[in-house]
Motif scaffolding. Structure first.
Motif, PDB file in Angstrom:
ATOM      1  N   ASN A   1       0.826  -1.214   0.000  1.00  0.00           N
ATOM      2  CA  ASN A   1       0.000   0.000   0.000  1.00  0.00           C
ATOM      3  C   ASN A   1       0.863   1.269   0.000  1.00  0.00           C
ATOM      4  O   ASN A   1       1.022   1.939   1.019  1.00  0.00           O
ATOM      5  N   ILE A   2       1.375   1.597  -1.178  1.00  0.00           N
ATOM      6  CA  ILE A   2       2.286   2.741  -1.281  1.00  0.00           C
ATOM      7  C   ILE A   2       1.621   4.090  -0.961  1.00  0.00           C
ATOM      8  O   ILE A   2       2.213   4.907  -0.247  1.00  0.00           O
ATOM      9  N   PRO A   3       0.410   4.351  -1.482  1.00  0.00           N
ATOM     10  CA  PRO A   3      -0.162   5.671  -1.150  1.00  0.00           C
ATOM     11  C   PRO A   3      -0.278   5.914   0.360  1.00  0.00           C
ATOM     12  O   PRO A   3      -0.043   7.034   0.834  1.00  0.00           O
ATOM     13  N   MET A   4      -0.599   4.861   1.118  1.00  0.00           N
ATOM     14  CA  MET A   4      -0.687   5.037   2.575  1.00  0.00           C
ATOM     15  C   MET A   4       0.701   5.222   3.198  1.00  0.00           C
ATOM     16  O   MET A   4       0.850   5.926   4.205  1.00  0.00           O
ATOM     17  N   ILE A   5       1.708   4.590   2.594  1.00  0.00           N
ATOM     18  CA  ILE A   5       3.085   4.803   3.086  1.00  0.00           C
ATOM     19  C   ILE A   5       3.476   6.261   2.828  1.00  0.00           C
ATOM     20  O   ILE A   5       4.113   6.917   3.662  1.00  0.00           O
ATOM     21  N   MET A   6       3.046   6.788   1.690  1.00  0.00           N
ATOM     22  CA  MET A   6       3.311   8.202   1.394  1.00  0.00           C
ATOM     23  C   MET A   6       2.566   9.102   2.389  1.00  0.00           C
ATOM     24  O   MET A   6       3.112  10.078   2.891  1.00  0.00           O
ATOM     25  N   ALA A   7       1.306   8.735   2.657  1.00  0.00           N
ATOM     26  CA  ALA A   7       0.507   9.529   3.601  1.00  0.00           C
ATOM     27  C   ALA A   7       1.180   9.565   4.971  1.00  0.00           C
ATOM     28  O   ALA A   7       1.150  10.589   5.664  1.00  0.00           O
ATOM     29  N   ALA A   8       1.813   8.451   5.340  1.00  0.00           N
ATOM     30  CA  ALA A   8       2.479   8.379   6.645  1.00  0.00           C
ATOM     31  C   ALA A   8       3.656   9.359   6.741  1.00  0.00           C
ATOM     32  O   ALA A   8       4.143   9.639   7.833  1.00  0.00           O
ATOM     33  N   HIS A   9       4.108   9.867   5.604  1.00  0.00           N
ATOM     34  CA  HIS A   9       5.167  10.882   5.619  1.00  0.00           C
ATOM     35  C   HIS A   9       4.615  12.261   5.999  1.00  0.00           C
ATOM     36  O   HIS A   9       5.372  13.212   6.153  1.00  0.00           O
ATOM     37  N   GLY A  10       3.278  12.341   6.058  1.00  0.00           N
ATOM     38  CA  GLY A  10       2.667  13.623   6.422  1.00  0.00           C
ATOM     39  C   GLY A  10       2.751  14.669   5.320  1.00  0.00           C
ATOM     40  O   GLY A  10       2.703  15.872   5.588  1.00  0.00           O
ATOM     41  N   VAL A  11       2.848  14.235   4.064  1.00  0.00           N
ATOM     42  CA  VAL A  11       2.915  15.212   2.962  1.00  0.00           C
ATOM     43  C   VAL A  11       1.530  15.820   2.728  1.00  0.00           C
ATOM     44  O   VAL A  11       0.512  15.209   3.058  1.00  0.00           O
ATOM     45  N   PRO A  12       1.487  17.040   2.157  1.00  0.00           N
ATOM     46  CA  PRO A  12       0.196  17.735   2.045  1.00  0.00           C
ATOM     47  C   PRO A  12      -0.809  17.112   1.082  1.00  0.00           C
ATOM     48  O   PRO A  12      -2.012  17.320   1.240  1.00  0.00           O
ATOM     49  N   TYR A  13      -0.358  16.375   0.069  1.00  0.00           N
ATOM     50  CA  TYR A  13      -1.343  15.820  -0.870  1.00  0.00           C
ATOM     51  C   TYR A  13      -0.973  14.411  -1.314  1.00  0.00           C
ATOM     52  O   TYR A  13       0.118  14.150  -1.826  1.00  0.00           O
ATOM     53  N   VAL A  14      -1.915  13.486  -1.111  1.00  0.00           N
ATOM     54  CA  VAL A  14      -1.764  12.099  -1.577  1.00  0.00           C
ATOM     55  C   VAL A  14      -3.092  11.709  -2.218  1.00  0.00           C
ATOM     56  O   VAL A  14      -4.164  12.028  -1.691  1.00  0.00           O
ATOM     57  N   ALA A  15      -3.025  11.051  -3.370  1.00  0.00           N
ATOM     58  CA  ALA A  15      -4.270  10.596  -3.998  1.00  0.00           C
ATOM     59  C   ALA A  15      -4.043   9.307  -4.764  1.00  0.00           C
ATOM     60  O   ALA A  15      -2.925   9.000  -5.185  1.00  0.00           O
ATOM     61  N   THR A  16      -5.113   8.542  -4.912  1.00  0.00           N
ATOM     62  CA  THR A  16      -5.109   7.425  -5.847  1.00  0.00           C
ATOM     63  C   THR A  16      -5.972   7.853  -7.029  1.00  0.00           C
ATOM     64  O   THR A  16      -6.823   8.735  -6.893  1.00  0.00           O
ATOM     65  N   ALA A  17      -5.751   7.236  -8.175  1.00  0.00           N
ATOM     66  CA  ALA A  17      -6.512   7.604  -9.368  1.00  0.00           C
ATOM     67  C   ALA A  17      -6.500   6.438 -10.342  1.00  0.00           C
ATOM     68  O   ALA A  17      -5.824   5.422 -10.114  1.00  0.00           O
ATOM     69  N   SER A  18      -7.287   6.591 -11.402  1.00  0.00           N
ATOM     70  CA  SER A  18      -7.327   5.572 -12.447  1.00  0.00           C
ATOM     71  C   SER A  18      -7.450   6.270 -13.793  1.00  0.00           C
ATOM     72  O   SER A  18      -8.159   7.282 -13.903  1.00  0.00           O
ATOM     73  N   ILE A  19      -6.816   5.727 -14.809  1.00  0.00           N
ATOM     74  CA  ILE A  19      -6.927   6.351 -16.139  1.00  0.00           C
ATOM     75  C   ILE A  19      -8.359   6.261 -16.655  1.00  0.00           C
ATOM     76  O   ILE A  19      -8.741   7.008 -17.543  1.00  0.00           O
TER      77      ILE A  19
END
Ligand SMILES: Cc1ncc(C[n+]2csc(CCOP(=O)(O)OP(=O)(O)O)c2C)c(N)n1
Ligand code: SF4
Ligand code: SF4
Ligand code: SF4
Ligand SMILES: [Mg+2]
Lengths: 288, 80
Positions: A162-180
């Motif tokens: 679960n990479i997006p959640m690992i990114m979120a755990a960094h406390g960065v201001p914007y994280v999103a998932t998307a699909s083409i």
């Protein structure tokens, strides 16, 4: 939503017919516009868009290695900043292998340092450029050349990292998932990422005809099925605030998605049930 | 001496390479049926359908995504 007409990725690139990666990049660049520098990790996207001495990119683009797209993007951002060019978008595109596996350390560092960059992972759920080897983002049950199904194995035996959640755990201001397959949702997220002051991470789900085994005309349909079955969830996290951005009207059984791809064709009912239960559990938590 | 690796100086120069020869099925778009939804334009991996819905056959690889995603079946795939 007003979608800009201009294209920043030229045709003539060497992607397989029906490639989802190029669709994702086209849409992202429309929102980022010409005042953008792009960085790519080694992988399909880099190979298909830059058959030397040609390039499909109409904006400045730089490639260094498989593992360091985020580090290169950090450097580009700092260099532009030191020249007083604060208004240039710096975007990194890397595959799931270049993000979830070998590039994770560079990415974590860039997120931690707080660079004003946009990082888009185009996730086709395996190492496609080198012939479909598993990555940390390969989903449970998928057959790849390094997680092949057969007498000894039913395919990939670990859940998708679960990479997006690992990114979120960094406390960065914007994280999103998307699909083409949900272009408006994706493009709105790219716009938000662009407007974010600090690191923004978008994890873009992208069907791959060659690696997943389906007819090239079905690329968008497959991405849609992933979302409509709850196998891929569209959300964003703005300054720590989590929000699902699209909810299927009525969730389809996961089997519809699995059965339409060669990489899952071998799965027995028991494994499919395990996947359905896993999806049900996540969707219940998110009220999808 | 500084080394900057390989550089390509012409943006979008891949356009010199025509991928239309890869095609076995050709999309034929019927403008009379079209309802201007722009799905085909958005989803084409080659970006080779323009705002007037003309398909650039120099680059179209015949993937069939446009036909598949057209809500009114205005695009038909025909064998070359
Ligand atoms: C250090 C290093 N190890 C291995 C490779 C070979 N290699 C090139 S691309 C690639 C896989 C890329 O997978 P992914 O990031 O998922 O991108 P995709 O090709 O699927 O778009 C590998 C293993 C490399 N270029 N550098
Ligand atoms: S292998 Fe998949 S991701 Fe790579 S160019 Fe072909 S369709 Fe695109
Ligand atoms: S068949 Fe594929 S490449 Fe050709 S115009 Fe349609 S979407 Fe584009
Ligand atoms: S997808 Fe069909 S209806 Fe929509 S713009 Fe294209 S041809 Fe017209
Ligand atoms: Mg990949």
């Amino acid at each position: 939503m007003e979608i800009p007409e201009e294209e920043f990725l030229a045709p003539g690139h060497r992607a397989c017919a029906g490639c989802g990666a190029t669709i994702g990049v086209r849409l992202a660049l429309k929102m980022l516009g010409e005042n953008t520098v792009a960085v790519s990790a080694t992988g399909c996207l880099e190979v298909i868009t830059t058959p030397y001495p040609e390039t499909a990119w109409k904006i400045p683009w730089i490639h260094v290695a498989f593992e360091n797209a985020a580090a290169v993007a950090s450097g580009v951002e700092r260099a532009l900043k030191s020249q007083g060019k604060d208004d240039v978008n710096v975007v990194a595109f890397a595959g799931d292998g270049g993000t979830a596996d070998i590039g994770l350390q560079a990415l974590s560092g860039a997120m931690e340092r707080g660079h004003n960059i946009i990082y888009i992972c185009y996730d086709n759920e395996a190492y496609m450029n080198t012939g479909v080897q598993r990555s940390g983002a390969t989903p449970y049950g998928a057959s790849t050349t390094t997680s092949p199904y057969g007498k000894e194995s039913f395919g990939e035996d670990k859940p998708k990292k679960n990479i997006p959640m690992i990114m979120a755990a960094h406390g960065v201001p914007y994280v999103a998932t998307a699909s083409i397959s949900y272009p408006e949702d994706f493009m709105k997220k790219v716009k938000k990422a662009k407007e974010t002051d600090g690191p923004a991470y978008i994890h873009l789900h992208q069907p791959c005809t060659t690696g997943w085994g389906y007819d090239p005309s079905k690329t968008i349909e497959l991405g849609r099925l992933a979302v409509e079955t709850g196998s891929w969830i569209l959300y964003e996290i703005v300054d720590g605030e989590f929000k699902v951005t699209y909810r299927p009207m009525q969730r389809k059984p996961v089997n519809v998605y699995l059965e339409s791809q060669k990489r899952f064709k071998h799965l027995a009912d028991e494994e499919k049930e395990r996947i359905q239960n896993y999806v049900d559990q996540i969707c219940a938590e998110l009220k999808i | 001496m500084t080394s900057i690796g390989a550089t390509v100086k012409e943006p979008g120069s891949s356009k010199h390479y025509k991928t239309g020869s890869w095609r076995t099925f050709k999309p034929i778009l019927d403008k009379d049926k079209c309802i201007d939804c722009e799905n085909c334009i958005l989803f084409c991996p080659e970006g080779c359908i323009n705002k007037d819905y003309d398909i650039d056959y120099d680059y179209c690889k015949g993937c069939g995504i446009c036909a598949e995603e057209c809500p009114v079946k205005a695009i038909k795939m025909e064998r070359e």
